[in-house]
Motif scaffolding. Structure first.
Motif, PDB file in Angstrom:
ATOM      1  N   VAL A 172      36.051 -11.464 -72.345  1.00 17.41           N
ATOM      2  CA  VAL A 172      34.945 -12.285 -72.789  1.00 17.41           C
ATOM      3  C   VAL A 172      33.982 -11.495 -73.398  1.00 17.41           C
ATOM      4  CG1 VAL A 172      33.877 -12.399 -70.305  1.00 17.41           C
ATOM      5  CG2 VAL A 172      33.520 -14.203 -72.083  1.00 17.41           C
ATOM      6  N   LEU A 173      33.410 -11.744 -74.324  1.00 18.61           N
ATOM      7  CA  LEU A 173      32.002 -11.472 -74.887  1.00 18.61           C
ATOM      8  C   LEU A 173      30.826 -12.283 -74.430  1.00 18.61           C
ATOM      9  CD1 LEU A 173      30.431  -9.482 -76.821  1.00 18.61           C
ATOM     10  CD2 LEU A 173      31.178 -11.064 -78.611  1.00 18.61           C
ATOM     11  N   ILE A 174      29.910 -11.716 -73.918  1.00 17.30           N
ATOM     12  CA  ILE A 174      28.828 -12.477 -73.428  1.00 17.30           C
ATOM     13  C   ILE A 174      27.462 -12.456 -74.362  1.00 17.30           C
ATOM     14  CG2 ILE A 174      27.396 -13.171 -71.690  1.00 17.30           C
ATOM     15  CD1 ILE A 174      29.578 -12.141 -69.617  1.00 17.30           C
ATOM     16  N   THR A 175      27.106 -13.432 -75.050  1.00 18.96           N
ATOM     17  CA  THR A 175      25.875 -13.124 -75.899  1.00 18.96           C
ATOM     18  C   THR A 175      24.752 -14.349 -75.473  1.00 18.96           C
ATOM     19  OG1 THR A 175      26.895 -14.815 -77.430  1.00 18.96           O
ATOM     20  CG2 THR A 175      27.506 -12.408 -77.838  1.00 18.96           C
ATOM     21  N   ASN A 176      23.837 -14.273 -76.439  1.00 21.44           N
ATOM     22  CA  ASN A 176      22.760 -15.166 -76.123  1.00 21.44           C
ATOM     23  C   ASN A 176      22.119 -15.274 -74.506  1.00 21.44           C
ATOM     24  OD1 ASN A 176      21.085 -16.986 -77.692  1.00 21.44           O
ATOM     25  ND2 ASN A 176      21.833 -18.731 -76.353  1.00 21.44           N
ATOM     26  N   VAL A 177      21.879 -14.209 -73.945  1.00 20.98           N
ATOM     27  CA  VAL A 177      21.551 -13.771 -72.590  1.00 20.98           C
ATOM     28  C   VAL A 177      20.034 -13.983 -72.556  1.00 20.98           C
ATOM     29  CG1 VAL A 177      21.794 -12.658 -70.470  1.00 20.98           C
ATOM     30  CG2 VAL A 177      23.706 -12.885 -71.940  1.00 20.98           C
ATOM     31  N   GLY A 178      19.280 -14.797 -71.638  1.00 20.51           N
ATOM     32  CA  GLY A 178      17.995 -14.820 -71.543  1.00 20.51           C
ATOM     33  C   GLY A 178      17.549 -13.900 -70.486  1.00 20.51           C
ATOM     34  N   LEU A 179      16.365 -14.237 -70.152  1.00 20.88           N
ATOM     35  CA  LEU A 179      15.739 -13.559 -68.989  1.00 20.88           C
ATOM     36  C   LEU A 179      15.436 -11.848 -69.367  1.00 20.88           C
ATOM     37  CD1 LEU A 179      14.353 -13.730 -66.296  1.00 20.88           C
ATOM     38  CD2 LEU A 179      16.580 -13.359 -65.328  1.00 20.88           C
ATOM     39  N   ASP A 180      16.473 -11.241 -68.683  1.00 21.53           N
ATOM     40  CA  ASP A 180      16.585  -9.474 -69.248  1.00 21.53           C
ATOM     41  C   ASP A 180      17.365  -9.152 -70.278  1.00 21.53           C
ATOM     42  OD1 ASP A 180      15.488  -9.538 -66.377  1.00 21.53           O
ATOM     43  OD2 ASP A 180      17.444  -9.043 -65.403  1.00 21.53           O
ATOM     44  N   GLY A 181      18.303 -10.227 -70.785  1.00 20.18           N
ATOM     45  CA  GLY A 181      19.467 -10.023 -71.868  1.00 20.18           C
ATOM     46  C   GLY A 181      20.373  -8.893 -71.381  1.00 20.18           C
ATOM     47  N   GLU A 182      20.057  -8.310 -70.244  1.00 17.99           N
ATOM     48  CA  GLU A 182      21.120  -7.343 -69.951  1.00 17.99           C
ATOM     49  C   GLU A 182      22.004  -7.771 -68.606  1.00 17.99           C
ATOM     50  OE1 GLU A 182      20.776  -2.526 -68.230  1.00 17.99           O
ATOM     51  OE2 GLU A 182      19.011  -3.722 -69.051  1.00 17.99           O
ATOM     52  N   VAL A 183      23.307  -7.688 -68.967  1.00 22.49           N
ATOM     53  CA  VAL A 183      24.270  -8.057 -68.148  1.00 22.49           C
ATOM     54  C   VAL A 183      24.801  -6.903 -67.275  1.00 22.49           C
ATOM     55  CG1 VAL A 183      26.525  -9.332 -67.802  1.00 22.49           C
ATOM     56  CG2 VAL A 183      24.778 -10.198 -69.341  1.00 22.49           C
ATOM     57  N   VAL A 184      24.926  -6.913 -66.004  1.00 22.36           N
ATOM     58  CA  VAL A 184      25.227  -5.771 -65.295  1.00 22.36           C
ATOM     59  C   VAL A 184      26.540  -6.023 -64.298  1.00 22.36           C
ATOM     60  CG1 VAL A 184      23.047  -4.859 -64.871  1.00 22.36           C
ATOM     61  CG2 VAL A 184      23.754  -6.355 -63.084  1.00 22.36           C
ATOM     62  N   ALA A 185      26.699  -7.301 -64.384  1.00 24.80           N
ATOM     63  CA  ALA A 185      28.116  -7.855 -63.723  1.00 24.80           C
ATOM     64  C   ALA A 185      28.574  -9.308 -63.813  1.00 24.80           C
ATOM     65  CB  ALA A 185      27.819  -7.733 -61.977  1.00 24.80           C
ATOM     66  N   VAL A 186      29.941  -9.241 -64.001  1.00 24.74           N
ATOM     67  CA  VAL A 186      30.596 -10.626 -64.224  1.00 24.74           C
ATOM     68  C   VAL A 186      31.893 -11.011 -63.589  1.00 24.74           C
ATOM     69  CG1 VAL A 186      31.602 -12.275 -66.047  1.00 24.74           C
ATOM     70  CG2 VAL A 186      29.854 -10.349 -66.769  1.00 24.74           C
ATOM     71  N   LYS A 187      31.794 -12.168 -63.197  1.00 22.36           N
ATOM     72  CA  LYS A 187      33.037 -12.842 -62.664  1.00 22.36           C
ATOM     73  C   LYS A 187      33.448 -14.006 -63.085  1.00 22.36           C
ATOM     74  CE  LYS A 187      31.580 -11.502 -57.735  1.00 22.36           C
ATOM     75  NZ  LYS A 187      31.125 -11.963 -56.207  1.00 22.36           N
ATOM     76  N   VAL A 188      34.748 -14.361 -63.031  1.00 14.26           N
ATOM     77  CA  VAL A 188      35.435 -15.146 -63.709  1.00 14.26           C
ATOM     78  C   VAL A 188      36.490 -15.943 -62.591  1.00 14.26           C
ATOM     79  CG1 VAL A 188      37.500 -13.845 -64.482  1.00 14.26           C
ATOM     80  CG2 VAL A 188      36.699 -16.298 -65.521  1.00 14.26           C
ATOM     81  N   LYS A 189      36.423 -17.023 -62.867  1.00 10.86           N
ATOM     82  CA  LYS A 189      37.639 -17.884 -61.981  1.00 10.86           C
ATOM     83  C   LYS A 189      38.006 -19.156 -62.706  1.00 10.86           C
ATOM     84  CE  LYS A 189      36.288 -20.701 -58.362  1.00 10.86           C
ATOM     85  NZ  LYS A 189      36.959 -21.992 -58.921  1.00 10.86           N
ATOM     86  N   GLY A 190      39.327 -19.439 -62.370  1.00  8.09           N
ATOM     87  CA  GLY A 190      39.845 -20.537 -62.767  1.00  8.09           C
ATOM     88  C   GLY A 190      39.947 -21.661 -61.898  1.00  8.09           C
ATOM     89  N   SER A 191      40.633 -23.148 -62.035  1.00  6.81           N
ATOM     90  CA  SER A 191      40.415 -23.969 -61.292  1.00  6.81           C
ATOM     91  C   SER A 191      41.307 -23.928 -60.025  1.00  6.81           C
ATOM     92  CB  SER A 191      40.854 -25.139 -61.786  1.00  6.81           C
ATOM     93  OG  SER A 191      42.015 -25.344 -62.321  1.00  6.81           O
ATOM     94  N   ARG A 192      42.269 -22.878 -60.270  1.00 10.85           N
ATOM     95  CA  ARG A 192      43.475 -22.437 -59.089  1.00 10.85           C
ATOM     96  C   ARG A 192      43.082 -21.018 -58.506  1.00 10.85           C
ATOM     97  NH1 ARG A 192      46.483 -25.161 -62.994  1.00 10.85           N
ATOM     98  NH2 ARG A 192      47.433 -23.237 -63.463  1.00 10.85           N
ATOM     99  N   THR A 193      42.069 -20.370 -58.706  1.00  6.55           N
ATOM    100  CA  THR A 193      41.958 -19.076 -58.169  1.00  6.55           C
ATOM    101  C   THR A 193      40.417 -18.957 -57.805  1.00  6.55           C
ATOM    102  OG1 THR A 193      40.747 -18.132 -60.424  1.00  6.55           O
ATOM    103  CG2 THR A 193      43.074 -18.346 -60.244  1.00  6.55           C
ATOM    104  N   GLY A 194      40.331 -17.855 -56.962  1.00  5.89           N
ATOM    105  CA  GLY A 194      38.844 -17.849 -56.325  1.00  5.89           C
ATOM    106  C   GLY A 194      38.036 -16.909 -57.621  1.00  5.89           C
ATOM    107  N   TRP A 195      36.944 -16.473 -57.201  1.00 12.66           N
ATOM    108  CA  TRP A 195      36.183 -15.564 -58.020  1.00 12.66           C
ATOM    109  C   TRP A 195      36.845 -14.084 -58.366  1.00 12.66           C
ATOM    110  CZ3 TRP A 195      32.813 -17.380 -61.294  1.00 12.66           C
ATOM    111  CH2 TRP A 195      32.175 -18.709 -61.051  1.00 12.66           C
ATOM    112  N   ASN A 196      37.046 -13.814 -59.582  1.00 10.56           N
ATOM    113  CA  ASN A 196      37.454 -12.233 -59.724  1.00 10.56           C
ATOM    114  C   ASN A 196      36.669 -11.568 -60.583  1.00 10.56           C
ATOM    115  OD1 ASN A 196      40.830 -12.721 -59.419  1.00 10.56           O
ATOM    116  ND2 ASN A 196      39.925 -14.660 -60.233  1.00 10.56           N
ATOM    117  N   PRO A 197      36.183 -10.450 -60.099  1.00  5.61           N
ATOM    118  CA  PRO A 197      35.318  -9.482 -60.698  1.00  5.61           C
ATOM    119  C   PRO A 197      35.935  -9.044 -62.083  1.00  5.61           C
ATOM    120  CG  PRO A 197      36.426  -8.429 -58.637  1.00  5.61           C
ATOM    121  CD  PRO A 197      36.735  -9.761 -58.960  1.00  5.61           C
TER     122      PRO A 197
END
Length: 250
Positions: A172-197
């Motif tokens: 995933v490409l993450i854009t248009n981030v407010g506040l700091d604009g700087e992303v340091v960590a991301v997690k993703v989950k599907g409807s049948r999974t937990g959070w995956n770093p």
């Protein structure tokens, strides 16, 4: 000294301290510009954003020298710049602009740091679009002294998540981030999974080895300030690679 005079004197000192503290936020660097016919510095760059006009950064984008780019971790961060200390090159009143870090300005150790090797380590340097540069300095200027400081990013709409990959590699490409604009960590989950770093691939492209096709997707994004925001069910179950979805905003 009377009580009133003492109070006035104390308030004066307090205001002076506030002004000094604000001035200390500014740091010194240099800036040049890259000539592009469409007004942008680039349409591709080391942050992975692709067409900067489509990601809304456009002419207010910048390539950062090694020490500022920090291996891509500052991609998306916002900087306020103003030209200073040059009566011929800087525009009157030293107007400032806000830029987004979108690219890497590579070093050129074959040239002097004062002429051509502006992005050589450990120089702090911004390579701007010509359109943005001429809002703070004369077009005829080459390499100008500037002051800069990190500022909050003002964005319109939510964070954007652009999906790519295959059945076993999700990116995933993450854009248009407010506040700091700087992303340091991301997690993703599907409807049948937990959070995956997710791991940083490069710039603001994040990936993990997971198959979540056919599931609604949620993202959890952490900014450099430590604040975390979850956008649930950003993409519906029938999402496809190549699509972009909008989530919440800091």
């Amino acid at each position: 000294m009377g009580a009133l005079q003492a109070t006035v004197f104390f308030l004066f000192l307090l205001k002076a301290c506030e002004i000094n503290a604000q001035n200390e936020d500014w740091k010194t660097a240099t800036a040049t510009y890259s000539k592009e016919t469409d007004g942008s510095i680039i349409t591709e760059g080391a942050c992975g954003y692709g067409d900067l006009h489509k990601t809304s950064y456009g002419k207010y984008s910048a390539g950062l020298s090694t020490i500022l780019f920090n291996k891509g971790s500052t991609c998306g961060a916002c900087y306020e710049l103003r030209c200073v200390d040059h009566i011929l090159w800087c525009l009157q009143g030293s107007p400032s602009i806000v830029l987004t870090a979108t690219d890497f300005c590579p070093p050129n150790y074959g040239l002097s740091a004062d002429y051509g090797g502006w992005c050589n380590f450990p120089k702090e340097h911004f390579e701007m679009s010509e359109a943005a540069f001429t809002e703070i300095a004369e077009r005829s200027a080459d390499n100008v002294p500037v002051q800069y400081r990190r500022v909050k990013c003002a964005r319109s709409g939510g964070m954007r998540f652009s999906l790519s990959g295959n059945s076993h590699f999700f990116q995933v490409l993450i854009t248009n981030v407010g506040l700091d604009g700087e992303v340091v960590a991301v997690k993703v989950k599907g409807s049948r999974t937990g959070w995956n770093p997710m791991a940083r691939n490069w710039g603001q492209l994040w990936h993990c080895n997971i198959d979540i096709k056919g599931q609604p997707i949620s993202f959890e994004v952490t900014a450099s300030s430590g604040r975390t925001l979850a956008s649930y069910n950003v993409a519906p179950a029938n999402w496809q690679f190549g699509q972009t979805f909008e989530g919440k905003q800091f």
